[in-house]
Design an enzyme around this catalytic site. Structure first.
Site, PDB file in Angstrom:
ATOM      1  N   GLY A 115      -0.785 -36.305  23.809  1.00 48.65           N
ATOM      2  CA  GLY A 115      -0.677 -36.674  22.405  1.00 48.65           C
ATOM      3  C   GLY A 115      -1.590 -37.836  22.098  1.00 48.65           C
ATOM      4  O   GLY A 115      -2.148 -37.945  21.011  1.00 48.65           O
ATOM      5  N   SER A 116      -1.745 -38.734  23.077  1.00 47.78           N
ATOM      6  CA  SER A 116      -2.798 -39.733  22.996  1.00 47.78           C
ATOM      7  C   SER A 116      -4.037 -39.056  23.562  1.00 47.78           C
ATOM      8  O   SER A 116      -4.148 -38.832  24.772  1.00 47.78           O
ATOM      9  CB  SER A 116      -2.430 -40.970  23.809  1.00 47.78           C
ATOM     10  OG  SER A 116      -3.423 -41.955  23.677  1.00 47.78           O
ATOM     11  N   ASN A 177     -12.826 -26.012  17.336  1.00 46.84           N
ATOM     12  CA  ASN A 177     -12.496 -25.456  16.021  1.00 46.84           C
ATOM     13  C   ASN A 177     -13.171 -26.197  14.864  1.00 46.84           C
ATOM     14  O   ASN A 177     -12.875 -25.951  13.706  1.00 46.84           O
ATOM     15  CB  ASN A 177     -10.972 -25.394  15.826  1.00 46.84           C
ATOM     16  CG  ASN A 177     -10.312 -26.760  15.801  1.00 46.84           C
ATOM     17  OD1 ASN A 177     -10.926 -27.768  15.467  1.00 46.84           O
ATOM     18  ND2 ASN A 177      -9.033 -26.787  16.155  1.00 46.84           N
ATOM     19  N   LEU A 179     -12.968 -28.891  13.221  1.00 42.89           N
ATOM     20  CA  LEU A 179     -12.322 -29.832  12.314  1.00 42.89           C
ATOM     21  C   LEU A 179     -11.393 -30.785  13.045  1.00 42.89           C
ATOM     22  O   LEU A 179     -10.565 -30.372  13.852  1.00 42.89           O
ATOM     23  CB  LEU A 179     -11.521 -29.077  11.246  1.00 42.89           C
ATOM     24  CG  LEU A 179     -12.341 -28.250  10.255  1.00 42.89           C
ATOM     25  CD1 LEU A 179     -11.423 -27.433   9.359  1.00 42.89           C
ATOM     26  CD2 LEU A 179     -13.246 -29.155   9.426  1.00 42.89           C
ATOM     27  N   GLU A 356     -11.603 -47.285  34.982  1.00 40.64           N
ATOM     28  CA  GLU A 356     -10.194 -47.627  35.113  1.00 40.64           C
ATOM     29  C   GLU A 356      -9.266 -46.631  34.430  1.00 40.64           C
ATOM     30  O   GLU A 356      -8.131 -46.431  34.864  1.00 40.64           O
ATOM     31  CB  GLU A 356      -9.944 -49.038  34.571  1.00 40.64           C
ATOM     32  CG  GLU A 356     -10.486 -50.148  35.438  1.00 40.64           C
ATOM     33  CD  GLU A 356     -11.974 -50.403  35.248  1.00 40.64           C
ATOM     34  OE1 GLU A 356     -12.561 -51.155  36.049  1.00 40.64           O
ATOM     35  OE2 GLU A 356     -12.559 -49.827  34.286  1.00 40.64           O
TER      36      GLU A 356
END
Length: 615
Positions: A115-116, A177, A179, A356
């Protein structure tokens, strides 16, 4: 499944993505719809996975790096009968396993929290390293990325690492995609722009129409048959594919479709195809942990040793007693002393070079496969990887981080090399443990303890040699502290950790010569903190003075305050910390300039005692 059935499966995944987002009133259905055909072919033809046995050692590993496309993942789980339709429609609701972005805390089939953006591929590299170099099982790692996240530097750290290691068991699938969230991506549908970059990093590249299921199948086959290098499949797709009102249109990112019922009808209606996912090959169970005798290095009281040296020696000893311990370093192992482990256990050492984010990402990937990773670098440089540490906590994985060259005490190298924010950074991580030893035996004991803890564990080590205060058999429980000076006449308590413990002891001796008794507490466990000892010291001496080689924000002073957040009266608290920007000077000069050496502690205590007498 034959080609028509694969096409139907892709439509089903789109429909279920639309339905899930509509039920939740939020989510990312258009980002899911673009990758539906890629997922359909992978699920039905290539992913070897036993959903009833997610820990099966032969299972392929799938990482949804574009974690916002979770409706697609959950639709695939439904098609595989891992979840049912009723659960699919609990998407994003309280207590549902189907969170907005997937996490392994809730779902056993999720490898790592995403999600990040930019983290799935680095973690995937760690998983592939495990398969290639440690497990030696023929599972493959498939990572589905979005084109937007290819702007993240962490992606290219991962690309370099994967190529260098020859990870031909790793395939990245990029859903191009065009966008992003606020408009077009940097390269739009220019597949060759992405291909040139990956080829420059040593990857095998395949460019396809991501909605042609036969082309997708051929690309997956090519990836599987490619040896000696990782493969990236660059798939041209359309966001919102299949629904004219949203297909390839801007401004619809992260929103349910305006008319879900109409969209579902346009996609051909609700389906309930069941996928028989290919089963994994028979494989041996994961590595057995060799529980040999742990023979930690020992130092005698009065010896001098740097805690970074103690870390390296203790880690090597731990590696000899436990076959599940691995080590990673960011090309500073001669300074962090991880080189001791590398020399004794080269097969379990991973050089990540100066990257890192990839260092921590690989550690997370290895941890998902059951290994116990110790990842080391300078404390200052771990700040670059903070988001990876934060997401590791979201995943609930256990990794050990070791930051050396902490504080101004490193001396002449100056502020760019000084970790003076690391305690705050790691204390803020959910469920973390933060340890800061002051001598060699304490360090060795804490290294052994760390290996059996949960969550994110951080050990702060120092560059210079310091006197050994504790005997080799002493114990240091997490959440504890050591009272090194104590009397019934104590006027106040000095709380220190690491380097400043030695300064506090010198100050206490000097003050005692002047008839001023002070208590000295070695707060080696910065999180969790020893509330009982601190509260007792506050009650008996009335004033606490914290001394830390760290900025005042978020460090030892704030950790001490945590002991008094239950409503009881807060004692008088004075904080000595690094408040100015240091330059280059000797370690002793640095500590004095920061006001955290023995002379500064003596001055502060005398001022406090004098004020107390005047009152």
């Amino acid at each position: 499944m034959n080609t028509p059935e694969l096409i139907e499966l892709g439509q089903q995944l789109r429909v279920d993505s639309v339905r899930a987002a509509a039920a939740a009133g939020s989510g990312h259905p258009t980002s899911s719809m673009s990758a539906a055909d890629l997922m359909a072919v992978l699920l039905a033809r290539r992913l070897r996975y036993d959903f009833e046995r997610p820990s099966h050692p032969g299972n392929d590993r799938f990482v949804l790096s574009k974690g916002h496309a979770s409706p697609l993942l959950y639709a695939a789980y439904k098609a595989a009968r891992a979840i049912d339709d009723a659960e699919l429609l609990t998407f994003r609701t309280l207590d549902s396993r189907l969170e907005g972005h997937p996490t392994p805390r809730r779902l056993p089939w999720v490898e790592t929290a995403t999600g990040s953006l930019g983290q799935g591929l680095p973690v995937g590299v760690g998983i592939a390293l495990s398969g290639k170099r440690l497990d030696r099982v023929g599972y493959r790692v498939w990572v589905l990325c979005g084109d937007s996240e290819l702007a993240e530097g962490s992606i290219w750290e991962a690309a370099e690492h994967a190529s260098y290691e020859g990870l031909d068991n790793l395939t990245a699938i990029v859903d191009v995609n065009r966008l992003g969230q606020r408009g077009p991506t940097r390269h739009g549908h220019d597949l060759d722009a992405y291909a040139r970059r990956f080829r420059a990093f040593g990857w095998h590249t395949v460019e396809i129409d991501g909605h042609d299921v036969e082309a997708v199948e051929r690309a997956y086959g090519e990836a599987v048959s490619t040896t000696g290098q990782p493969t990236v499949i660059l798939a041209r797709t359309l966001k919102g594919k299949g629904v004219a009102s949203v297909q390839d249109r801007e401004g619809l990112h992260g929103k349910p479709l305006p008319d879900a019922d109409e969209a579902i009808e346009e996609l051909g209606g609700v389906r309930d195809l069941r996928v028989e996912v290919p089963q994994p090959q028979v494989a041996r169970m994961l590595h057995a942990v060799r529980a040999g005798h742990l023979d930690l290095p020992r130092w005698e009281k009065g010896d001098e040793a740097a805690t970074r040296d103690a870390y390296g020696q203790a880690l090597a000893a731990l590696g000899s007693s436990r076959a599940d311990v691995v080590a990673l370093d960011g090309e500073v192992s001669d300074s962090t002393r991880a080189e001791f482990f590398a020399k004794e256990h080269p097969e379990r050492f991973f050089e990540c070079y100066i990257a890192e984010q990839q260092l921590v990402g690989a550690a997370v990937g290895l941890a998902t496969r059951g290994w116990v990773p110790f990842a080391s670098s300078f404390a200052a440089f771990l700040t670059r990887a903070h988001d990876f540490v934060r997401m590791a906590a979201v995943s609930g994985v256990g990794i050990n981080l070791v930051g050396s060259h902490a504080g101004v005490a490193i001396g002449e190298d100056g502020p760019s090399q000084m970790g003076v924010e690391d305690l705050a950074m790691l204390r803020a991580v959910h469920g973390s443990t933060v340890l800061y030893p002051c001598d060699a035996n304490q360090t060795a004991a804490l290294v052994a303890t760390m290996a059996d803890l949960d969550g994110i564990r951080y050990l702060r080590t120092s560059r210079g040699a310091m006197p050994v205060l504790y005997g080799p058999g002493e114990e240091f429980p997490v959440g504890g502290s050591k009272v090194l000076r104590r009397s019934t006449d104590d006027r106040l308590t000095v709380v220190a950790a690491g380097v400043t413990v030695h300064e506090a002891l010198q100050a206490a001796d000097a003050l005692a010569a002047d008839g001023i008794a002070v208590r000295v507490v070695d707060l080696y466990s910065v999180k969790p903190v020893d509330r009982e000892t601190l509260r007792e010291a506050a009650e008996e001496t009335g004033c606490l003075v914290t001394v830390e080689d760290h900025h005042p924000e978020g460090g030892i002073g704030d950790a001490v305050l945590d002991a008094f957040l239950d409503g009881r009266p807060t004692p008088r608290l004075v904080r000595l910390a690094v408040r100015d920007m240091p330059g280059s000077a000797t370690p002793a000069e640095q500590l004095h300039a920061a006001g955290i050496d023995a002379e500064s502690i003596v001055a502060a205590v005398k001022l406090l005692v004098e004020n107390a007498v005047v009152r």
